[in-house]
Design a protein around this motif. Structure first.
Motif, short mmCIF file in Angstrom:
data_model
loop_
_atom_site.label_atom_id
_atom_site.label_comp_id
_atom_site.label_asym_id
_atom_site.label_seq_id
_atom_site.Cartn_x
_atom_site.Cartn_y
_atom_site.Cartn_z
N VAL A 97 0.83 -1.20 0.00
CA VAL A 97 0.00 0.00 0.00
C VAL A 97 0.87 1.25 0.00
O VAL A 97 0.63 2.21 -0.75
CB VAL A 97 -0.95 -0.01 1.21
N LEU A 98 1.91 1.26 0.85
CA LEU A 98 2.78 2.44 0.93
C LEU A 98 3.50 2.68 -0.40
O LEU A 98 3.58 3.82 -0.88
CB LEU A 98 3.81 2.24 2.04
N THR A 99 4.01 1.62 -1.00
CA THR A 99 4.76 1.76 -2.24
C THR A 99 3.86 2.17 -3.39
O THR A 99 4.21 3.05 -4.20
CB THR A 99 5.47 0.44 -2.58
N ALA A 100 2.71 1.54 -3.49
CA ALA A 100 1.79 1.83 -4.60
C ALA A 100 1.29 3.27 -4.56
O ALA A 100 0.88 3.82 -5.59
CB ALA A 100 0.61 0.87 -4.57
N HIS A 101 1.34 3.91 -3.39
CA HIS A 101 0.82 5.27 -3.26
C HIS A 101 1.80 6.33 -3.76
O HIS A 101 1.41 7.49 -3.93
CB HIS A 101 0.44 5.55 -1.81
N GLU A 102 3.07 5.99 -3.94
CA GLU A 102 4.03 6.97 -4.45
C GLU A 102 3.61 7.45 -5.84
O GLU A 102 3.05 6.67 -6.61
CB GLU A 102 5.43 6.35 -4.49
N PRO A 103 3.79 8.72 -6.18
CA PRO A 103 4.63 9.71 -5.51
C PRO A 103 3.94 10.54 -4.44
O PRO A 103 4.44 11.59 -4.05
CB PRO A 103 5.04 10.62 -6.67
N TYR A 104 2.79 10.10 -3.96
CA TYR A 104 2.11 10.83 -2.89
C TYR A 104 2.52 10.26 -1.54
O TYR A 104 2.78 9.06 -1.41
CB TYR A 104 0.58 10.73 -3.07
N PRO A 105 2.58 11.09 -0.50
CA PRO A 105 3.04 10.62 0.80
C PRO A 105 2.03 9.72 1.50
O PRO A 105 0.82 9.90 1.38
CB PRO A 105 3.26 11.92 1.58
N ALA A 106 2.55 8.74 2.24
CA ALA A 106 1.73 7.83 3.03
C ALA A 106 2.57 7.27 4.16
O ALA A 106 3.80 7.19 4.06
CB ALA A 106 1.17 6.69 2.17
N MET A 122 6.71 10.60 1.90
CA MET A 122 6.43 11.02 3.26
C MET A 122 7.72 11.28 4.02
O MET A 122 7.82 12.25 4.79
CB MET A 122 5.60 9.95 3.99
N GLU A 123 8.72 10.44 3.82
CA GLU A 123 10.00 10.64 4.51
C GLU A 123 10.63 11.97 4.11
O GLU A 123 11.28 12.63 4.91
CB GLU A 123 10.95 9.48 4.19
N LEU A 124 10.42 12.37 2.86
CA LEU A 124 10.96 13.66 2.42
C LEU A 124 10.29 14.81 3.16
O LEU A 124 10.95 15.76 3.58
CB LEU A 124 10.76 13.81 0.91
N PHE A 125 8.99 14.73 3.36
CA PHE A 125 8.29 15.78 4.10
C PHE A 125 8.74 15.82 5.56
O PHE A 125 8.77 16.88 6.19
CB PHE A 125 6.78 15.57 4.03
N LEU A 126 9.09 14.65 6.11
CA LEU A 126 9.48 14.58 7.52
C LEU A 126 10.96 14.84 7.74
O LEU A 126 11.41 14.97 8.88
CB LEU A 126 9.14 13.19 8.08
N ALA A 127 11.74 14.93 6.66
CA ALA A 127 13.19 15.07 6.78
C ALA A 127 13.63 16.27 7.62
O ALA A 127 14.63 16.18 8.34
CB ALA A 127 13.82 15.13 5.39
#
Length: 543
Positions: A97-106, A122-127
């Motif tokens: 689910v997490l992978t299929a949702h890229e390029p949107y954050p999850a 999502m990791e980019l937003f949290l960096a």
């Protein structure tokens, strides 16, 4: 009296009252007499395992709390609580689910919104989050609303915090999970940052406005708008599975969708370089990088802190450079199983040159400085890069510490733009950077800290449009991103800032068990890699 001290009857009554249901209503639904239910709640009768489970199903009691009821009744807990790594298909489903949702954050979170796993966007937003908010575990709600977190990026802070407070209260009512009361108190007490009074679109369908409250974020990609969708795993029979939810963020407008799609390659590259992985060792799913077996041909000590490795051999026959001047590769050295990422200093004539920064201890340091690596075989992954000066750029600014020197040298060698460099290094490096660049040298305050952020704030920026590239210690990079976004107001295409390493004021600590000898001994005994690392894990546990 605490929950742990309550009797099974008192716990059942608490859950019935929490669900606002009468004894008669629950008794009829559970196919038991109201009198018998009353006797159980008052302690005059003891429920069987079957009765506990039947009542819990009717009252929708979470699995963790069901185990407490079993213990209170004198039974062993029924539901296991296994790590996500041990959950087989459930883990695979979360990853998918997490992978299929890229390029949107999850992200995947537990019942308290503590982070379990993320995808790469999502990791980019949290960096930019400071380490203090990541310990002991990153909490998604605190990270979003804490003054030291993303609070200043949330444009509709007051609205969104009110929404989050409501979510926590509903979760507390539904689960009674430990830690939610403290989380609620924290979130309610956070002050709203200045300039966060932007109103989200009203909840109406008449004028086409969103029928949900969006999260409005101010980011390096511009102003973004998100709505979220929650997913849970059905029919859970394990506490961990019961408490996991995937929160998938979707673009709430066309501008957000276009921004994320346009920056997908850059997001992927920046995260690969930073070595970002999900929490709890659940790694972000991605297509496995091509790997090459390379022989160490030469080793040169450039400075006390910088070692040059020249790799070659037939194993690199299929290796191809991306042509991006800050490209990097993953390096796995003998006796290790973790990758470390290094800039490609050059790729010429079938030889790959890496300039490696060495420290007192470290995965590659111990191999490159305490043994003779020449003749040994290492694993190299396919190269990735992120440097992307926009068309029309009139100048180039490069800022970095010793870890960024290989990239800055290669960028400066290949660009035609007027270039200025700010280099922070503990050693002299005469001739390392091309003479065509104007260089300002400085010395870091210590081995584990940097002053680059302060240096950037003092830069006199050239006129016109250009490109800013910077890499170094992660906390410095976070400060610079804020400076570029808020003070310089640069377009996201006009800069690239990456954290190559993480400081914190303390020297790196050596591992309690060196995997090198374990690996060599295992190979000599004919063990498989899986058997070797099982032995390594056992020795770690004995420390």
């Amino acid at each position: 009296m605490t929950t742990a001290q309550l009797s099974v009857g008192e716990l059942l009554r608490d859950w019935r009252e929490r669900r606002r249901r009468s004894q008669l209503e629950v008794a009829i639904a559970a196919d038991v007499s109201a009198r018998h239910l009353s006797f159980i709640e008052t302690g005059r009768s003891g429920p069987s395992r079957t009765m506990i489970e039947r009542l819990c199903e009717e009252l929708e009691v979470p699995l963790r709390e069901r185990n407490r009821l079993y213990l209170a009744a004198g039974f062993a807990p029924v539901y296991q609580e296994r790590p996500l790594d041990d959950l087989g298909a459930a883990r695979s489903a979360v990853e998918a689910v997490l992978t299929a949702h890229e390029p949107y954050p999850a992200c995947a979170v537990d019942v308290r919104w503590d982070m379990v796993a993320t995808n790469r966007p999502m990791e980019l937003f949290l960096a930019p989050l400071p380490d203090a908010l990541r310990q002991p575990r990153l909490n998604m709600l605190r990270a979003t609303l804490h003054p030291d977190g993303l609070a200043e990026q949330v444009r509709n802070y007051t609205q969104w915090r009110a929404h989050v407070v409501g979510r926590i209260r509903r979760q507390l009512y539904r689960t009674a999970a430990d830690g939610l009361v403290e989380l609620l108190e924290d979130v309610e007490g956070y002050p709203a940052p200045p300039g966060s009074d932007v109103e989200a679109p009203a909840v109406t369908a008449r004028d086409g406005a969103l029928p949900v409250l969006p999260l409005l974020l101010r980011t390096s990609l511009g102003d973004l708008s998100f709505l979220y969708v929650l997913s849970v795993i059905g029919a859970p029979r394990d506490v961990t599975v019961d408490e996991i939810a995937v929160e998938a963020m979707f673009p709430a407008d066309d501008a957000t969708r276009e921004a994320l799609l346009a920056h997908q390659p850059r997001m992927s590259a920046a995260l690969m370089r930073a070595g970002c992985v999900c929490a709890d060792n659940l790694e972000t799913m991605s297509v496995k990088a091509q790997q090459y077996a390379a022989e160490v041909l030469r080793r040169e000590q450039i400075t006390p802190h910088l070692v040059r490795l020249v790799l070659g051999g037939p194993g690199l026959a299929g290796f191809e450079s991306t042509g991006i001047p800050d490209e990097w590769v993953g390096l796995v050295v003998p006796g290790q199983f973790q990758s470390r990422y290094y800039t490609v200093r050059s790729w010429q004539g079938g030889e790959l040159t890496l300039d490696v920064v060495v420290h007192d201890v470290g995965l590659v340091t111990e191999w490159a400085t305490r043994t003779d690596p020449v003749g040994q075989t290492v694993t190299i992954t396919e190269p990735k890069g992120s440097y992307a000066a926009p068309d029309g750029a009139q100048w180039l600014l490069l800022v970095g510490d010793l870890t960024a020197m290989p990239a800055m040298a290669r960028i400066a060698e290949t660009t035609t733009l007027p270039t200025r460099i700010w280099a922070e290094t503990p050693d002299d490096l005469p001739g390392y950077l091309p003479e065509t660049a104007e260089v300002t040298w400085s010395t870091p305050p210590s081995e584990t800290s940097s002053d680059l952020a302060a240096a950037v704030e003092k830069i006199e920026w050239p006129e016109g449009d250009g490109y800013f590239w910077m890499a170094g210690e992660s906390s410095q990079m976070r400060a610079i991103r804020k400076h570029l976004m808020r003070e310089r107001k640069l377009d996201s295409h006009a800069y690239d800032v990456m954290g190559y390493w993480r400081g914190g004021g303390q020297k790196r600590q050596p591992r309690s068990v060196d995997p090198g000898p374990v690996w060599r001994e295992g190979k000599a005994q004919g063990l498989t890699d899986e058997q070797i690392w099982q032995r390594y894990d056992e020795q770690q546990e004995q420390q």
